[in-house]
Design a protein around this motif. Sequence first.
Motif, PDB file in Angstrom:
ATOM      1  N   VAL A  40      40.906 -29.612 -50.096  1.00  0.00           N
ATOM      2  CA  VAL A  40      41.334 -28.503 -50.947  1.00  0.00           C
ATOM      3  C   VAL A  40      41.406 -27.227 -50.118  1.00  0.00           C
ATOM      4  O   VAL A  40      40.750 -27.104 -49.079  1.00  0.00           O
ATOM      5  N   THR A  41      42.190 -26.307 -50.601  1.00  0.00           N
ATOM      6  CA  THR A  41      42.307 -25.021 -49.929  1.00  0.00           C
ATOM      7  C   THR A  41      41.024 -24.229 -50.150  1.00  0.00           C
ATOM      8  O   THR A  41      40.565 -24.074 -51.280  1.00  0.00           O
ATOM      9  N   ALA A  42      40.459 -23.751 -49.073  1.00  0.00           N
ATOM     10  CA  ALA A  42      39.211 -22.995 -49.126  1.00  0.00           C
ATOM     11  C   ALA A  42      39.534 -21.506 -49.152  1.00  0.00           C
ATOM     12  O   ALA A  42      40.642 -21.092 -48.804  1.00  0.00           O
ATOM     13  N   PRO A  43      38.563 -20.684 -49.564  1.00  0.00           N
ATOM     14  CA  PRO A  43      38.777 -19.243 -49.492  1.00  0.00           C
ATOM     15  C   PRO A  43      39.149 -18.827 -48.072  1.00  0.00           C
ATOM     16  O   PRO A  43      38.611 -19.358 -47.104  1.00  0.00           O
ATOM     17  N   GLY A  44      40.098 -17.965 -47.947  1.00  0.00           N
ATOM     18  CA  GLY A  44      40.556 -17.521 -46.635  1.00  0.00           C
ATOM     19  C   GLY A  44      41.687 -18.366 -46.088  1.00  0.00           C
ATOM     20  O   GLY A  44      42.120 -18.165 -44.964  1.00  0.00           O
ATOM     21  N   GLY A  45      42.129 -19.374 -46.867  1.00  0.00           N
ATOM     22  CA  GLY A  45      43.271 -20.175 -46.461  1.00  0.00           C
ATOM     23  C   GLY A  45      42.955 -21.428 -45.678  1.00  0.00           C
ATOM     24  O   GLY A  45      43.864 -22.186 -45.331  1.00  0.00           O
ATOM     25  N   GLY A  46      41.702 -21.669 -45.371  1.00  0.00           N
ATOM     26  CA  GLY A  46      41.333 -22.884 -44.630  1.00  0.00           C
ATOM     27  C   GLY A  46      41.338 -24.102 -45.545  1.00  0.00           C
ATOM     28  O   GLY A  46      41.700 -24.022 -46.723  1.00  0.00           O
ATOM     29  N   THR A  47      40.933 -25.211 -45.022  1.00  0.00           N
ATOM     30  CA  THR A  47      40.858 -26.454 -45.789  1.00  0.00           C
ATOM     31  C   THR A  47      39.427 -26.947 -45.805  1.00  0.00           C
ATOM     32  O   THR A  47      38.740 -26.925 -44.780  1.00  0.00           O
ATOM     33  N   SER A  48      38.973 -27.398 -46.967  1.00  0.00           N
ATOM     34  CA  SER A  48      37.635 -27.971 -47.118  1.00  0.00           C
ATOM     35  C   SER A  48      37.753 -29.431 -47.539  1.00  0.00           C
ATOM     36  O   SER A  48      38.620 -29.788 -48.327  1.00  0.00           O
ATOM     37  N   ARG A  49      36.858 -30.225 -47.005  1.00  0.00           N
ATOM     38  CA  ARG A  49      36.788 -31.645 -47.366  1.00  0.00           C
ATOM     39  C   ARG A  49      35.742 -31.823 -48.451  1.00  0.00           C
ATOM     40  O   ARG A  49      34.619 -31.329 -48.327  1.00  0.00           O
ATOM     41  N   ILE A  50      36.120 -32.535 -49.514  1.00  0.00           N
ATOM     42  CA  ILE A  50      35.220 -32.773 -50.641  1.00  0.00           C
ATOM     43  C   ILE A  50      35.106 -34.275 -50.849  1.00  0.00           C
ATOM     44  O   ILE A  50      36.115 -34.982 -50.870  1.00  0.00           O
ATOM     45  N   LEU A  51      33.877 -34.770 -51.000  1.00  0.00           N
ATOM     46  CA  LEU A  51      33.627 -36.155 -51.365  1.00  0.00           C
ATOM     47  C   LEU A  51      33.104 -36.173 -52.790  1.00  0.00           C
ATOM     48  O   LEU A  51      32.117 -35.509 -53.096  1.00  0.00           O
ATOM     49  N   ALA A  52      33.784 -36.919 -53.649  1.00  0.00           N
ATOM     50  CA  ALA A  52      33.378 -37.016 -55.053  1.00  0.00           C
ATOM     51  C   ALA A  52      33.137 -38.482 -55.390  1.00  0.00           C
ATOM     52  O   ALA A  52      33.833 -39.364 -54.878  1.00  0.00           O
ATOM     53  N   ARG A  53      32.164 -38.741 -56.235  1.00  0.00           N
ATOM     54  CA  ARG A  53      31.926 -40.119 -56.675  1.00  0.00           C
ATOM     55  C   ARG A  53      33.211 -40.671 -57.277  1.00  0.00           C
ATOM     56  O   ARG A  53      33.921 -39.988 -58.000  1.00  0.00           O
ATOM     57  N   ALA A  54      33.488 -41.915 -56.970  1.00  0.00           N
ATOM     58  CA  ALA A  54      34.734 -42.545 -57.418  1.00  0.00           C
ATOM     59  C   ALA A  54      34.529 -43.185 -58.785  1.00  0.00           C
ATOM     60  O   ALA A  54      34.012 -44.286 -58.891  1.00  0.00           O
ATOM     61  N   ASP A  55      34.938 -42.472 -59.828  1.00  0.00           N
ATOM     62  CA  ASP A  55      34.880 -43.021 -61.180  1.00  0.00           C
ATOM     63  C   ASP A  55      36.217 -43.645 -61.554  1.00  0.00           C
ATOM     64  O   ASP A  55      36.282 -44.683 -62.179  1.00  0.00           O
ATOM     65  N   ARG A  56      37.275 -42.986 -61.197  1.00  0.00           N
ATOM     66  CA  ARG A  56      38.634 -43.457 -61.472  1.00  0.00           C
ATOM     67  C   ARG A  56      39.476 -43.204 -60.225  1.00  0.00           C
ATOM     68  O   ARG A  56      39.412 -42.134 -59.639  1.00  0.00           O
TER      69      ARG A  56
END
Length: 156
Positions: A40-56
């Motif tokens: 996802v786009t992070a504040p300041g225009g960078g990119t952040s990696r997010i790991l979310a539990r896989a429900d669907r």
Amino acid sequence: MIARSIALGATSAAAVCTPMAAHAAAPVRFASDVFVEKFVTAPGGGTSRILARADRLNPGDRVIFVVNWTALRGQEFTVTNPMPRAVAFQRSMDGTEEVSVDGGRTWGNIETMRLRDRDGSLRSATPEDVTHLRWRVPGEIALRGSGQLTYRGVVR
């Protein structure tokens, strides 16, 4: 041995991750998790990696499988994991796995595996052909008492 299964909804297909210990001379316990990796786009225009539990899950989702193990004694053991049909294998985090492209009948490195196409010709296997993964955990690593196996896939 205790194994926890993770069932995932992937556009009406169910994917299951169930680690199994083979040739374990001592009890081994497993806990498995599946995460969806998103950027996802992070504040300041960078990119952040997010790991979310896989429900669907949806086609194209990048997933990370995590198999945590605990060995009660420091003896070698083998962990075998079937790849869910709804997920195409991409790679493991350490590259120490053996793979099968024929349902677990034969094993080797992906670079050495060959498949017969419908027309009868042989071709090199690709990561997407992988049906099972297998890791051999040597005694010196089992002596640590716990560890983690991690691999990636993409929902078909």
